[in-house]
Write a protein that holds these residues in place. Structure first.
Motif, mmCIF file in Angstrom:
data_model
loop_
_atom_site.group_PDB
_atom_site.id
_atom_site.type_symbol
_atom_site.label_atom_id
_atom_site.label_comp_id
_atom_site.label_asym_id
_atom_site.label_seq_id
_atom_site.Cartn_x
_atom_site.Cartn_y
_atom_site.Cartn_z
ATOM 1 N N LEU A 1 0.812 -1.215 0.000
ATOM 2 C CA LEU A 1 0.000 0.000 0.000
ATOM 3 C C LEU A 1 0.851 1.274 0.000
ATOM 4 C CD1 LEU A 1 -2.741 -1.055 2.582
ATOM 5 C CD2 LEU A 1 -2.988 -0.869 0.086
ATOM 6 N N GLU A 2 2.183 1.097 -0.008
ATOM 7 C CA GLU A 2 3.153 2.201 -0.012
ATOM 8 C C GLU A 2 3.058 3.062 1.239
ATOM 9 O OE1 GLU A 2 3.216 4.330 -3.735
ATOM 10 O OE2 GLU A 2 3.219 2.467 -4.882
ATOM 11 N N ARG A 3 2.699 2.433 2.344
ATOM 12 C CA ARG A 3 2.636 3.153 3.619
ATOM 13 C C ARG A 3 3.973 3.127 4.339
ATOM 14 N NH1 ARG A 3 -2.548 0.985 6.665
ATOM 15 N NH2 ARG A 3 -1.804 2.474 8.212
ATOM 16 N N ILE A 4 4.822 2.130 4.004
ATOM 17 C CA ILE A 4 6.136 2.003 4.632
ATOM 18 C C ILE A 4 7.169 1.605 3.581
ATOM 19 C CG2 ILE A 4 5.287 1.455 6.958
ATOM 20 C CD1 ILE A 4 5.742 -1.507 6.340
ATOM 21 N N SER A 5 8.428 1.843 3.902
ATOM 22 C CA SER A 5 9.532 1.489 3.006
ATOM 23 C C SER A 5 9.877 0.011 3.148
ATOM 24 C CB SER A 5 10.765 2.323 3.360
ATOM 25 O OG SER A 5 11.251 1.930 4.642
ATOM 26 N N GLN A 6 10.698 -0.480 2.224
ATOM 27 C CA GLN A 6 11.176 -1.866 2.326
ATOM 28 C C GLN A 6 11.933 -2.091 3.621
ATOM 29 O OE1 GLN A 6 13.666 -3.095 -0.905
ATOM 30 N NE2 GLN A 6 11.937 -3.401 -2.292
ATOM 31 N N GLY A 7 12.790 -1.146 3.960
ATOM 32 C CA GLY A 7 13.587 -1.286 5.180
ATOM 33 C C GLY A 7 12.730 -1.373 6.423
ATOM 34 N N ARG A 8 11.729 -0.495 6.506
ATOM 35 C CA ARG A 8 10.834 -0.503 7.668
ATOM 36 C C ARG A 8 9.999 -1.786 7.675
ATOM 37 N NH1 ARG A 8 11.410 1.859 12.105
ATOM 38 N NH2 ARG A 8 11.687 3.807 11.020
#
Length: 91
Positions: free
Chosen positions: A37-44
């Motif tokens: 949903l593009e709410r967080i980055s891959q790292g997070r």
């Protein structure tokens, strides 16, 4: 921080997981969905899932989620812009 909530014990049987496995799967599923949903980055997302970034990217494939957050059209637009920039002597 510790987060606790109640779950009916029958849930574990229906998903065929013990409580620890259930928590790991729940964290991964939430991280994948929030990333999708593009709410967080891959790292997070990897951090939430308790995985390395490489492991998280691999897990995305298991869920059928692309590791790229750009659409094909956005990528093509970037390529066109780069081509114009290079063509104008910007590189």
């Amino acid at each position: 921080m510790n987060l606790a909530f109640e779950i009916d014990p029958g849930v574990f049987a229906s998903v065929r997981h013990d409580p620890d496995e259930f928590v790991r799967e729940l964290r991964l599923a939430a991280a994948v969905k929030w990333y999708e949903l593009e709410r967080i980055s891959q790292g997070r997302a990897a951090e939430i899932a308790g995985l390395s970034r490489a492991e998280f990217i691999s897990a995305l494939g298991d869920f059928g989620v692309t590791p790229f957050q750009q659409t094909g059209d956005e990528i093509l637009a970037d390529i066109k812009m780069l081509d114009r920039w290079l063509g104008s002597g910007g590189g």
